[in-house]
Each structure stands twice: as structure tokens, then as C-alpha cells.
Design an enzyme around this catalytic site. Structure first.
Site, PDB file in Angstrom:
ATOM      1  N   ASP A   1      59.375 112.070 -55.164  1.00 28.34           N
ATOM      2  CA  ASP A   1      57.967 112.354 -55.478  1.00 28.34           C
ATOM      3  C   ASP A   1      57.843 113.562 -56.390  1.00 28.34           C
ATOM      4  O   ASP A   1      57.011 114.438 -56.170  1.00 28.34           O
ATOM      5  CB  ASP A   1      57.182 112.566 -54.176  1.00 28.34           C
ATOM      6  CG  ASP A   1      55.670 112.475 -54.390  1.00 28.34           C
ATOM      7  OD1 ASP A   1      55.254 111.949 -55.445  1.00 28.34           O
ATOM      8  OD2 ASP A   1      54.917 112.930 -53.512  1.00 28.34           O
TER       9      ASP A   1
ATOM     10  N   LEU B   1      45.231 125.164 -46.637  1.00 26.01           N
ATOM     11  CA  LEU B   1      45.685 125.133 -48.020  1.00 26.01           C
ATOM     12  C   LEU B   1      45.357 123.810 -48.695  1.00 26.01           C
ATOM     13  O   LEU B   1      45.064 123.767 -49.885  1.00 26.01           O
ATOM     14  CB  LEU B   1      47.201 125.361 -48.088  1.00 26.01           C
ATOM     15  CG  LEU B   1      47.709 126.749 -47.706  1.00 26.01           C
ATOM     16  CD1 LEU B   1      49.234 126.762 -47.673  1.00 26.01           C
ATOM     17  CD2 LEU B   1      47.197 127.801 -48.681  1.00 26.01           C
TER      18      LEU B   1
ATOM     19  N   GLY C   1      48.144 114.538 -43.247  1.00 24.77           N
ATOM     20  CA  GLY C   1      47.588 115.648 -42.497  1.00 24.77           C
ATOM     21  C   GLY C   1      47.263 116.833 -43.379  1.00 24.77           C
ATOM     22  O   GLY C   1      47.209 116.718 -44.603  1.00 24.77           O
TER      23      GLY C   1
ATOM     24  N   THR D   1      47.666 121.110 -44.472  1.00 32.07           N
ATOM     25  CA  THR D   1      48.599 122.222 -44.555  1.00 32.07           C
ATOM     26  C   THR D   1      47.813 123.519 -44.424  1.00 32.07           C
ATOM     27  O   THR D   1      46.693 123.623 -44.923  1.00 32.07           O
ATOM     28  CB  THR D   1      49.375 122.235 -45.883  1.00 32.07           C
ATOM     29  OG1 THR D   1      48.450 122.250 -46.977  1.00 32.07           O
ATOM     30  CG2 THR D   1      50.265 121.019 -45.996  1.00 32.07           C
TER      31      THR D   1
ATOM     32  N   GLY E   1      46.319 115.953 -47.185  1.00 37.48           N
ATOM     33  CA  GLY E   1      46.846 114.736 -47.795  1.00 37.48           C
ATOM     34  C   GLY E   1      46.802 113.586 -46.821  1.00 37.48           C
ATOM     35  O   GLY E   1      46.144 113.641 -45.771  1.00 37.48           O
ATOM     36  N   GLY E   2      47.526 112.524 -47.164  1.00 42.57           N
ATOM     37  CA  GLY E   2      47.497 111.322 -46.342  1.00 42.57           C
ATOM     38  C   GLY E   2      48.105 111.501 -44.970  1.00 42.57           C
ATOM     39  O   GLY E   2      47.783 110.755 -44.051  1.00 42.57           O
TER      40      GLY E   2
END
Length: 536
Positions: A144, A15, A21, A23, A18-19
Site C-alpha cells: 500500500d 489523528l 478504525g 488512530t 480509516g476502514g
């Protein structure tokens, strides 16, 4: 893809990344093959202390998700530690939320020259603030909040708060938390969205979430990033210039954005109390806009028939009603252009089946006729086989990441083309409509087969329904500027049609429906341009 993790989760596709890992969309073998999200822990850090801190963040997300139980927060499934080869992997399984995040929704609006209305923003605040109230009651700060981390769930059009990787569990005796992460000592939080106390000093309060939420609403209202809305030298927001809203909402957002945390609202309930009410005539999402009919870029002519700016007081019913998934087609004829009312999973809602054109033709205003009520089909539910077929269709569409509105609109269009005499009524759950329901499902399945055969990239599939003449003009300009090497726009047309004609033989070139077949034409072309640019 296809790999099974922990003898339970079968990876369907990636999917994102990111930083910390990647998804994945996965199928849970222990839960009747229900789809879920697997979040992999693989931080891009090297120092031992940074790796340990990143691992703590991952474990914190797992512990917080276990604790949080709210219908607008992804439900926690499991936390896993598995060994693949000689390497240990940490994975978190949680609910998969089907829908677009607000960043994607804004991008679609901007492609039509629009942003979110004030009424929609008020409704968003009314629907998401109770979620913040809940997590704050659990002594949790999200830290966030941004358009990327809010998803508009397709099934009920409610916002869902995701990505709790940066959460902080506040101890009762401490008002803030400080941490540094990675080699360059970056603080958690997104620049422009996070308040000063969080980005500069690592302090975080409940009101820090309100600040980020307020920035998110300004971005959705204006279509501009925070840096374009805020003068960092003078420390002022461009109220009345870039930001034009009612004085009541402006005052609420100003307090949410106060520089000092103590000057902001301290609870979500205080904000909800001060929020103005959205107007009755404005639905949470724009279900009806301009209705146009036109031809995709490869055609030489644009359609001359253009229909209606919808009367401002007309609205479509959007409340949730538990109807079967297959009850889809319903149309009201408007000067030869069908306005299709679609029925979603477990709900029926008036969905935007209007064709948002890309022409500059001025649209005349007409009133929308009264839409009849849908008949209640619950007296005799669809068969188990029909439910199973529909579940498979939904699952396949989700796996391919094909937008629901585009897909359903396309199937309805094909269905009505084949059965023009059915325009103006819905399919019922009665036995006499069983063959028609099966036909709709068969058309949907065939379309999915075609989309799989097209072998489109994930990015191209995700944008289906959002392509426009603007994309084609961009490719034309890139070709003229030599950005595609020796590749010309004529060659792009030729290559795209060659693949398109194999998938849909018999479709007349230059006269493809902008919102159905034309979208696939664009997607094929987009992938071709990407390959030319990358040299593959």
C-alpha cells in the site's frame, strides 16, 4: 480525549480514521510521557468472516511491526486488548512520526503552483528503496505504498514508511497471496497505485511495491492523480506528455511500472544501481525559493517590495548536526527581508523561511549572499530547565498539529521584531545568551497559548503556513454564488477580525504579515466558512 487506556496510554487527540478504525496521538505513561500513536481496531464490516479477516490483518500488522527494526519504520511499542464497557477493543501502539506525509507536502507545493523536482524524486528513491530492500529481506511486502503512507520526518528530513496494515508475509514456497475482504470483496491496495496483479487477481510480489512506488513518484512529479497519467484502455503511461523527465529516470520508472511482474526490477538494489545522481545544486527539499513580502487578503494594498529569485547555484547546508533545540534565530538581510535559518530538534538545517507570495508580480533575479557558518555552541549545553521548557514547547506544538516550519518562522519573526539588533547572528549556548534563549522560549510558549485560545479546528491548524490569497478568493466566489447562504464576504471579514483582534490586539488591519499573523487570520476565516456551510 484525556482517557487513559490500559492504565498507561493517555489519549491526547484523534489523528485520523480509516476502514479499520481510528488512530490517536497518545502519551505513554511508562516511557517518560513520550508521545506515540494508538491504532484502534474497529473495522466497518458486519459479516463474521469479514470481521475475522479484518482482525487477522490487524494482528498481522502487529506481528510484522514487532519483527521489523528499521529507523525509517515506526517502532512497535505494544499490542493491547482492552475492554471498555461491554466491548472489546484491540489497539496497537507505535512511534509517532512528526512530519507531513507526501500527499500533504504535494498539496502545499500545488498551492504555490509547484510540484516535486526530478532531483527531489531521485533523492526520495535513494532514501526509501533501502527500506523496501530491508522489508523484502524479511519476506514482507507492504502492498500500500502511496504519498499518504510516506512521511517526511521533520527531525532529519528522511522519508518514513508507515501503515503496515496491508502487509503480506510471503511464505518461502509461495510467490503470491490472495484474500477478499468486506461484503463487496474488495482487494487490498489503492486503485491507481497498486498493479493489476494485486487489484484484479490478489497476487502480490516484491516488485508490486516497486510499481506502487513508481506511481507515487509520478504523482509527486506531476501533481496529478494516476488516472490522469495512464490510459487504461491502451495500457500506456503518458510519457513525454503529462510526464516530462530525463530519459534516464524515465527508463528506470518504466521498468518499475512494467505490466508483467517478471519484467520489473526484482530487487531494490537493481533500481538504486540504475538511478541517475541528483544534481549537486539541488537539495532534497526546496529550502530557498522566491522571496516575497505581501499583505493578507483583508488588506487593500499589496506590498510593492518584492525580492529575488534565488541564484540557481546557491544552496543551503542541510546536513545533520546535533545542536540544541533552542538555537533558532539566524538571519541574513536581503533588501529588508530577512532570510531566517532555523535550527531543528537535534539538527540544524536551512529551512524555507522565504515568503511565498500569491501575487502575480514578476520577480527579478538576484544572487544570494554567502551565508556565514553557525558558531558551534556545544561547549556549554543549555540548562536542564531550558531543555525541559523546550521539550514542553515541542510536545504542545505536536499535540496541536501546528506545522513546525510555520511555528518556528513565526517565533523567530516575533523574536527579531523585539530584538532587531540581533539580526545576523545566532544564539549560542553561552551563559551570556541564556536570557535571550529564555526569551525565545517565552515567546514560543505565548504563541502556543494564543493558538490554543483561538480554538481552531484541527484542519485549520494543520494548514497554518499554507493559506494564501487563493483561499480568500475562493470564499469570495462562494459567497457571490450563494454557497454560503446570506453570508457575505464583508461579514466574514468582520467576524474574523472580531476574533483575531481579541487574540492579537494592536495589529494593524489590512497590513498583517502574510506568513505569520495573516495565517492565523486565514485559519479563523476558514473555520468560520466551514461552520456557515455546515449550518452550525
Amino acid at each position: 480525549m484525556g482517557q487513559v487506556v490500559n492504565h498507561r496510554y493517555r489519549i491526547i487527540r484523534q489523528l485520523g480514521q480509516g476502514g479499520f478504525g481510528r488512530t490517536y496521538l497518545a502519551e505513554d505513561g511508562d516511557q517518560s510521557h513520550q508521545t506515540c500513536v494508538l491504532k484502534e481496531f474497529a473495522p466497518q464490516v458486519q459479516q463474521k468472516q469479514d470481521l475475522q479477516k479484518a482482525k487477522e490483518l490487524f494482528e498481522r500488522e502487529a506481528s510484522v511491526l514487532k519483527k521489523l527494526q528499521h529507523p525509517q519504520i515506526p517502532r512497535f511499542h505494544a499490542s493491547l486488548q482492552v475492554k471498555i464497557g461491554s466491548k472489546d477493543f484491540f489497539l496497537l501502539a507505535q512511534d509517532y512520526i512528526d512530519g507531513d506525509n507526501y500527499s500533504q507536502l504535494l498539496e502545499k507545493r500545488q498551492s504555490q503552483g509547484k510540484a516535486f523536482s526530478e532531483e527531489e524524486i531521485i533523492t526520495l528513491l535513494q532514501n526509501i528503496l533501502p527500506v523496501l530492500s530491508y522489508i523484502h529481506s524479511q519476506d514482507v511486502v507492504h502492498r500500500d505504498i502511496s504519498p499518504d503512507n510516506l512521511i517526511l520526518r521533520s527531525s532529519d528530513q528522511m522519508p518514513v514508511l508507515i501503515d503496515f496494515g496491508g502487509v503480506k508475509q510471503l511464505p518461502a514456497s509461495q510467490g503470491f497471496w490472495f484474500t477478499k475482504l468486506a461484503v463487496n470483496h474488495t482487494l487490498l491496495g489503492k486503485k491507481g497505485y497498486a498493479p493489476e496483479e494485486q487489484l484484479r487477481h490478489g497476487k502480490v510480489f516484491f516488485s508490486s511495491d516497486f510499481y506502487s512506488l513508481a506511481v507515487t513518484t509520478l504523482v509527486l512529479l506531476t501533481g496529478k492523480e494516476p488516472q490522469k497519467l495512464y490510459d487504461s484502455y491502451q495500457g500506456i503511461w503518458y510519457w513525454g506528455k503529462e510526464i516530462n523527465i530525463s530519459i534516464t529516470l524515465e527508463n528506470v520508472l518504466k521498468k518499475m511500472l512494467a505490466y508483467k511482474p517478471s519484467d520489473r526490477y526484482q530487487t531494490a538494489e537493481q533500481i538504486l544501481k540504475d538511478l541517475p545522481s541528483p544534481t549537486i545544486t539541488q537539495a532534497p527539499t526546496t529550502n530557498v525559493t522566491k522571496i516575497k513580502t505581501m499583505i493578507v487578503a483583508p488588506g487593500r494594498k499589496r506590498a510593492q517590495t518584492v525580492i529575488s529569485k534565488i541564484h540557481s547555484k546557491t544552496q543551503l547546508v542541510t546536513q545533520s548536526i546535533p545542536l540544541p533545540i533552542w538555537i533558532r534565530p539566524f538571519a541574513v538581510s536581503l533588501g529588508g527581508t530577512a532570510l531566517v535559518v532555523l535550527v531543528g530538534v537535534g539538527t540544524w538545517a536551512a529551512v524555507n523561511a522565504v515568503i511565498t507570495g500569491v501575487t502575480s508580480i514578476k520577480v527579478p533575479s538576484i544572487s544570494l549572499p554567502q551565508i556565514p557558518q553557525l558558531p558551534n555552541p556545544l561547549s556549554k549545553p543549555a540548562s536542564d530547565k531550558q531543555r525541559e521548557d523546550n521539550t514542553q514547547i515541542i510536545s504542545r506544538r505536536q499535540q496541536l498539529e501546528i506545522p513546525e516550519v510555520f511555528f518556528t518562522r513565526f517565533v523567530d519573526s516575533l523574536f527579531y521584531t523585539k530584538n532587531p539588533e540581533l539580526r545576523g547572528r545566532s544564539l549560542t549556548s553561552k551563559s551570556e545568551d541564556a536570557a535571550l534563549r529564555n526569551e525565545w522560549s517565552s515567546i514560543a510558549s505565548d504563541l502556543l497559548n494564543k493558538l490554543e485560545q483561538a480554538n481552531l479546528s484541527t484542519a485549520a491548524r494543520q494548514k497554518l503556513g499554507s493559506y494564501s490569497q487563493k483561499d480568500y478568493e475562493n470564499w469570495r466566489q462562494q459567497a457571490r454564488a450563494g454557497q454560503l447562504g446570506n453570508y457575505t464576504i464583508s461579514q466574514l471579514n468582520k467576524d474574523t477580525y472580531q476574533k483575531f483582534d481579541q487574540l492579537f490586539p494592536g495589529q494593524q488591519r489590512g497590513k498583517l504579515n502574510q506568513q505569520t499573523f495573516g495565517q492565523i487570520w486565514y485559519a479563523i476565516a476558514a473555520d468560520k466558512v466551514s461552520k456557515v456551510k455546515s449550518g452550525t
